[in-house]
Design an enzyme around this catalytic site. Structure first.
Site, PDB file in Angstrom:
ATOM      1  N   ASP A  33      -4.620   3.900  -1.985  1.00  0.00           N
ATOM      2  CA  ASP A  33      -5.743   4.237  -1.095  1.00  0.00           C
ATOM      3  C   ASP A  33      -6.197   5.667  -1.337  1.00  0.00           C
ATOM      4  OD1 ASP A  33      -6.203   1.913   0.594  1.00  0.00           O
ATOM      5  OD2 ASP A  33      -4.150   2.226   1.276  1.00  0.00           O
ATOM      6  N   HIS A  36      -8.247   1.666  -4.415  1.00  0.00           N
ATOM      7  CA  HIS A  36      -9.267   1.462  -3.383  1.00  0.00           C
ATOM      8  C   HIS A  36      -9.900   2.805  -3.064  1.00  0.00           C
ATOM      9  CE1 HIS A  36      -9.908   0.273   1.165  1.00  0.00           C
ATOM     10  NE2 HIS A  36     -11.051   0.507   0.535  1.00  0.00           N
ATOM     11  N   MET A  57      -8.797   8.555  -0.240  1.00  0.00           N
ATOM     12  CA  MET A  57      -9.687   8.937   0.873  1.00  0.00           C
ATOM     13  C   MET A  57     -10.197  10.365   0.683  1.00  0.00           C
ATOM     14  SD  MET A  57      -7.613   7.366   4.096  1.00  0.00           S
ATOM     15  CE  MET A  57      -6.787   5.778   4.007  1.00  0.00           C
ATOM     16  N   ASP A 107      -7.233  -6.242   3.731  1.00  0.00           N
ATOM     17  CA  ASP A 107      -6.555  -4.939   3.808  1.00  0.00           C
ATOM     18  C   ASP A 107      -6.669  -4.393   5.227  1.00  0.00           C
ATOM     19  OD1 ASP A 107      -5.590  -2.374   3.388  1.00  0.00           O
ATOM     20  OD2 ASP A 107      -7.237  -1.747   2.076  1.00  0.00           O
ATOM     21  N   GLY A 108      -5.514  -4.192   5.861  1.00  0.00           N
ATOM     22  CA  GLY A 108      -5.477  -3.577   7.179  1.00  0.00           C
ATOM     23  C   GLY A 108      -4.813  -4.466   8.208  1.00  0.00           C
ATOM     24  N   GLY A 109      -3.651  -4.022   8.688  1.00  0.00           N
ATOM     25  CA  GLY A 109      -2.966  -4.777   9.741  1.00  0.00           C
ATOM     26  C   GLY A 109      -2.402  -6.107   9.275  1.00  0.00           C
ATOM     27  N   MET A 140     -12.119   5.066  -1.100  1.00  0.00           N
ATOM     28  CA  MET A 140     -12.854   5.252   0.163  1.00  0.00           C
ATOM     29  C   MET A 140     -13.537   6.608   0.079  1.00  0.00           C
ATOM     30  SD  MET A 140      -9.903   3.643   2.584  1.00  0.00           S
ATOM     31  CE  MET A 140      -8.706   3.737   1.271  1.00  0.00           C
ATOM     32  N   SER A 144       0.834  -1.206   0.000  1.00  0.00           N
ATOM     33  CA  SER A 144       0.000   0.000   0.000  1.00  0.00           C
ATOM     34  C   SER A 144       0.865   1.252   0.000  1.00  0.00           C
ATOM     35  CB  SER A 144      -0.913   0.011   1.223  1.00  0.00           C
ATOM     36  OG  SER A 144      -1.568   1.261   1.280  1.00  0.00           O
ATOM     37  N   GLY A 155       0.737  -2.352   4.085  1.00  0.00           N
ATOM     38  CA  GLY A 155       1.305  -1.006   4.074  1.00  0.00           C
ATOM     39  C   GLY A 155       2.478  -0.918   5.016  1.00  0.00           C
ATOM     40  N   MET A 179     -12.231  -5.573   4.496  1.00  0.00           N
ATOM     41  CA  MET A 179     -11.400  -4.726   5.361  1.00  0.00           C
ATOM     42  C   MET A 179     -11.162  -5.437   6.690  1.00  0.00           C
ATOM     43  SD  MET A 179     -10.630  -2.106   3.556  1.00  0.00           S
ATOM     44  CE  MET A 179      -9.635  -1.399   4.871  1.00  0.00           C
ATOM     45  N   HIS A 224      -1.181  -1.077  -4.222  1.00  0.00           N
ATOM     46  CA  HIS A 224      -2.488  -0.698  -3.676  1.00  0.00           C
ATOM     47  C   HIS A 224      -2.498   0.809  -3.438  1.00  0.00           C
ATOM     48  CE1 HIS A 224      -6.241  -1.638  -1.502  1.00  0.00           C
ATOM     49  NE2 HIS A 224      -5.856  -0.754  -0.585  1.00  0.00           N
ATOM     50  N   GLY A 233      -9.289   4.185   6.888  1.00  0.00           N
ATOM     51  CA  GLY A 233      -8.990   5.588   7.188  1.00  0.00           C
ATOM     52  C   GLY A 233      -7.521   5.805   7.493  1.00  0.00           C
ATOM     53  N   PHE A 234      -6.890   4.838   8.116  1.00  0.00           N
ATOM     54  CA  PHE A 234      -5.498   5.031   8.532  1.00  0.00           C
ATOM     55  C   PHE A 234      -4.704   3.731   8.391  1.00  0.00           C
ATOM     56  CE2 PHE A 234      -8.175   8.021  10.717  1.00  0.00           C
ATOM     57  CZ  PHE A 234      -7.520   9.231  10.505  1.00  0.00           C
ATOM     58  N   GLY A 235      -3.442   3.880   8.057  1.00  0.00           N
ATOM     59  CA  GLY A 235      -2.549   2.735   8.082  1.00  0.00           C
ATOM     60  C   GLY A 235      -2.108   2.461   9.515  1.00  0.00           C
ATOM     61  N   GLY A 236      -1.463   1.334   9.712  1.00  0.00           N
ATOM     62  CA  GLY A 236      -0.842   1.037  10.996  1.00  0.00           C
ATOM     63  C   GLY A 236      -1.785   0.626  12.105  1.00  0.00           C
TER      64      GLY A 236
HETATM   65  C1  DX5 Z   1      -6.707   1.606   5.429  1.00  0.00           C
HETATM   66  C2  DX5 Z   1      -6.226   1.383   4.009  1.00  0.00           C
HETATM   67  C3  DX5 Z   1      -5.159   0.397   3.920  1.00  0.00           C
HETATM   68  C4  DX5 Z   1      -3.883   0.784   4.598  1.00  0.00           C
HETATM   69  C5  DX5 Z   1      -3.340  -0.456   5.206  1.00  0.00           C
HETATM   70  O1  DX5 Z   1      -7.743   2.522   5.419  1.00  0.00           O
HETATM   71  O2  DX5 Z   1      -7.309   0.943   3.186  1.00  0.00           O
HETATM   72  O3  DX5 Z   1      -4.889   0.023   2.568  1.00  0.00           O
HETATM   73  O4  DX5 Z   1      -2.912   1.316   3.732  1.00  0.00           O
HETATM   74  O5  DX5 Z   1      -2.254  -0.108   5.972  1.00  0.00           O
HETATM   75  P1  DX5 Z   1      -1.585  -1.122   6.985  1.00  0.00           P
HETATM   76  O6  DX5 Z   1      -1.104  -2.282   6.181  1.00  0.00           O
HETATM   77  O7  DX5 Z   1      -0.511  -0.310   7.601  1.00  0.00           O
HETATM   78  O8  DX5 Z   1      -2.657  -1.537   7.974  1.00  0.00           O
HETATM   79 ZN    ZN Z   2      -6.821   0.057   1.127  1.00  0.00          ZN
END
Ligand code: DX5
Ligand code: ZN
Length: 250
Positions: free
Chosen positions: A68, A100, A70, A209-211, A102, A41, A231, A171, A66, A176-179
């Protein structure tokens, strides 16, 4: 047609299913279609030099990126838009842009993203708009399409669209946020969608996608996912080649 688009054909469930293989090659087709695929990502890349982050991915021999998008409305954060994708193409990226959206009103932005070089455009089921028409529009513009569910949305919400999509994205965090931390309680939903896919002989990719990291990805794979967005775990990995190899070996 950009090189990215021609490369995308190799990963297209639509083109694969239209090959109409003889019955005894069904197993072979399944293995080919559902091979594990890593989609790093860009959100976790260097926003002062996204082209360099995309090159890091391509230099590893990976195919997908990927992206993202937003809008600060459907999700409480802002990222980048079609011009960023177009700039990455101009900078020479041939990666498959897994885009993606959002957005509360994604149907208003399909054309700009397709023109900018998106290969796949996925839309969320939660906002109220004409999902069927938007999915059809994405394909009409020459892209693959995808449908996405938030953690609180049941699998049944997207069931009517399964035969009309190239990708389903489950999801594993609230977008909304990475990490953020991976939500393992999404695994039954992934398994349910994989069951429907097999029962109905469908060929869409099943993405999480996510974590997702090298530990949490195992449960995703066991539940039937084949496409893994990463990501933070990817961009922070000291040895990205080893990271990619671990995903490929799942
Ligand atoms: C979250 C995004 C993800 C994000 C994942 O809203 O859709 O694609 O980049 O990030 P990680 O892998 O850090 O959870
Ligand atoms: Zn995503």
């Amino acid at each position: 047609m950009t090189p990215g688009r021609s490369r995308a054909v190799a990963f297209s469930p639509r083109s694969a299913s239209s090959l109409a293989p003889p019955r005894n090659s069904a197993l072979l087709l399944r293995v080919a279609l559902h091979a594990p695929l890593l989609a790093p990502s860009l959100l976790a890349g260097d926003h002062a030099n996204l082209a360099a982050s995309a090159r890091t991915v391509a230099d590893l021999g990976l195919a997908w990126l990927h992206c993202d998008i937003m809008d600060g409305h459907f999700v409480p954060n802002l990222t980048f838009g079609p011009e960023t994708l177009a700039a990455l193409r101009r900078a020479g990226s041939n990666l498959f842009f897994d885009t993606h959206l959002m957005l509360s009103e994604p149907h208003r932005y399909i054309e700009p993203f397709a023109k900018a070089g998106a290969n796949l455009i996925s839309i969320h089921i939660e906002p109220d708009f004409d999902h069927a028409a938007t999915l059809a529009r994405i394909r009409a513009l020459g892209c693959q399409n995808g449908i996405v569910l938030n953690p609180g949305t049941p699998a049944e919400a997207i069931e009517p669209f399964l035969a009309s999509v190239d990708l389903v994205l489950v999801m594993t965090v609230q977008p909304g946020f990475g990490g953020q931390s991976f939500r393992a309680e999404m695994m039954p939903k992934v398994a349910q969608i994989d069951r429907w896919r097999r029962e109905r002989g469908l060929a869409f990719r099943l993405e999480v996608d996510g974590g997702v990291d090298l530990v949490t990805v195992r449960a995703c794979r066991e539940a039937g996912a084949d496409t893994f967005v990463a990501g933070t775990s990817f961009f922070r990995a000291a040895d990205k080649a080893a990271f990619a190899a671990s995903i490929a070996a799942l």
